[in-house]
Design an enzyme around this catalytic site. Structure first.
Site, short mmCIF file in Angstrom:
data_model
loop_
_atom_site.label_atom_id
_atom_site.label_comp_id
_atom_site.label_asym_id
_atom_site.label_seq_id
_atom_site.Cartn_x
_atom_site.Cartn_y
_atom_site.Cartn_z
N CYS A 17 26.52 9.67 -11.14
CA CYS A 17 26.01 8.33 -11.42
C CYS A 17 27.01 7.44 -12.16
O CYS A 17 26.89 6.22 -12.14
CB CYS A 17 24.71 8.42 -12.21
SG CYS A 17 23.38 9.28 -11.33
N HIS A 21 23.67 1.26 -15.25
CA HIS A 21 23.23 2.20 -14.23
C HIS A 21 21.71 2.14 -14.19
O HIS A 21 21.05 2.23 -15.23
CB HIS A 21 23.71 3.60 -14.57
CG HIS A 21 23.10 4.68 -13.73
ND1 HIS A 21 23.01 4.58 -12.36
CD2 HIS A 21 22.53 5.87 -14.07
CE1 HIS A 21 22.41 5.66 -11.89
NE2 HIS A 21 22.10 6.45 -12.91
N ASN A 76 16.98 4.99 -8.46
CA ASN A 76 18.30 5.44 -8.92
C ASN A 76 19.17 5.71 -7.70
O ASN A 76 18.96 6.69 -6.98
CB ASN A 76 18.13 6.70 -9.77
CG ASN A 76 19.45 7.20 -10.34
OD1 ASN A 76 20.53 6.79 -9.93
ND2 ASN A 76 19.37 8.10 -11.31
#
EC number: 2.3.1.180
Length: 323
Positions: A114, A250, A280
């Site tokens: 990520c 993020h 996500n």
């Protein structure tokens, strides 16, 4: 004279299939309310059968090229952040290079889960500052839907697929925080925390594997480390949270986003939030949010942005950039 890596163009692409929270109610013991209350996610996009990470990346890259008014051969280097490359090798970046018709320069993948796009931006910035490239196409693209254990309600509802791209170009600056472009970066990792977020497959097992996550531990590390890395990147150029126009985080979980903003003393009105629509998307989440924020008219020339992310490894970092 100071060389800065300045944003020249931005773009994104999302697969056509939109998956609302309600779709999971028929698969596992969950509900729309449960998912929203714990993550802020309302819907996400999933790839179609046969659609790959490099497909998404190519579409996002072309959108960024179009915005910048550039051709593929105007690009010197292509850096693709992903944990879901089409094949073990060659890199997905070289596949995108070919599909764009880019016949010069070089391309490679960056894998920091990520945090991948932040790491890719830092690498692209270094290429420009060292003189190895004048223009770098930086992409974050993922197909995390292919890593999900559909019986694990704690993870399968959180992730989505998508891609975002950013073009950086070498331009002269004055060497102060008023310059446009990347002003500072801060990268970190700590392999001791591998077991709290990982995929249980790979070359050693001969399987693709599924994502495994200890949610509470990831949350704790995320809130602590994201604020720290953002402050560290700002301090390198003598700036603070008060100077920030937009945090572009993020997009993992709305509670992490809110807690990080609070620690940075930045109101949520100055945070770009897309988690409700995308879920996500790992390395794609920051460039997706950048592109959407620009498309919405939120991000304007001269705005000071802080991008921060954390992912498996653990790996985390931040980039300070003036748009």
């Amino acid at each position: 004279m100071t060389i800065r890596a300045v944003v020249k163009g931005v773009g994104h692409y999302l697969p056509e299939r939109v998956v609302p929270n309600s779709e999971f109610e028929t698969m596992i013991d969950t509900s729309d309310e449960w998912i929203r209350s714990r993550s802020g996610i309302e819907r996400r996009h999933f790839v179609a059968e046969g659609q790959t990470t490099s497909d998404l990346a190519t579409r996002a890259a072309q959108a960024a090229l179009d915005m910048a008014g550039l051709e593929p051969d105007d690009i010197d280097a292509l850096v693709l952040a992903t944990s879901t490359a089409d094949l073990t090798f060659p890199s997905a970046a070289t596949m995108v290079q070919a599909r764009l018709g880019m016949t010069r320069g070089f391309a490679f993948d960056v894998q920091a889960v990520c945090a991948g796009f932040v790491f890719a931006l830092a690498n692209a910035n270094a290429l420009i500052l060292s003189g190895q490239a004048r223009r770098v196409l930086v992409i974050g693209a993922e197909t995390f839907s292919r890593l999900m254990d559909w019986t694990d309600r704690g993870t399968c509802v959180l992730f989505g697929d998508g891609a975002g791209a950013l073009i950086l170009e070498a331009q002269e600056g004055n060497g102060d925080p008023a310059d446009r472009g990347i002003l500072s970066t801060d990268l970190n990792s700590d392999g001791r925390h591998r077991d709290i977020l990982y995929v249980d497959g790979g070359v050693s097992t001969g399987t693709t594997g599924h994502l495994r996550m200890q949610g509470k531990e990831v949350f704790r590390h995320a809130v602590e480390k994201l604020a720290e890395t953002a402050h560290a990147a700002l301090e390198k150029v003598n700036l603070s949270g008060e100077d920030v126009d937009w945090i572009v985080p993020h997009q993992a979980n709305i509670r992490i986003i809110e807690a990080t903003a609070k620690r940075m003393q930045v109101p949520m009105e100055r945070v770009i939030v897309t988690v409700q629509d995308h879920g996500n998307t790992s390395a794609a989440s920051i460039p997706l949010a950048l592109s959407v924020g620009h498309e919405r008219g939120q991000i304007k020339p001269g705005d000071l942005l802080v991008m921060e992310a954390i992912g498996g490894g653990l790996a985390w970092g931040a980039v300070v950039l003036r748009w």
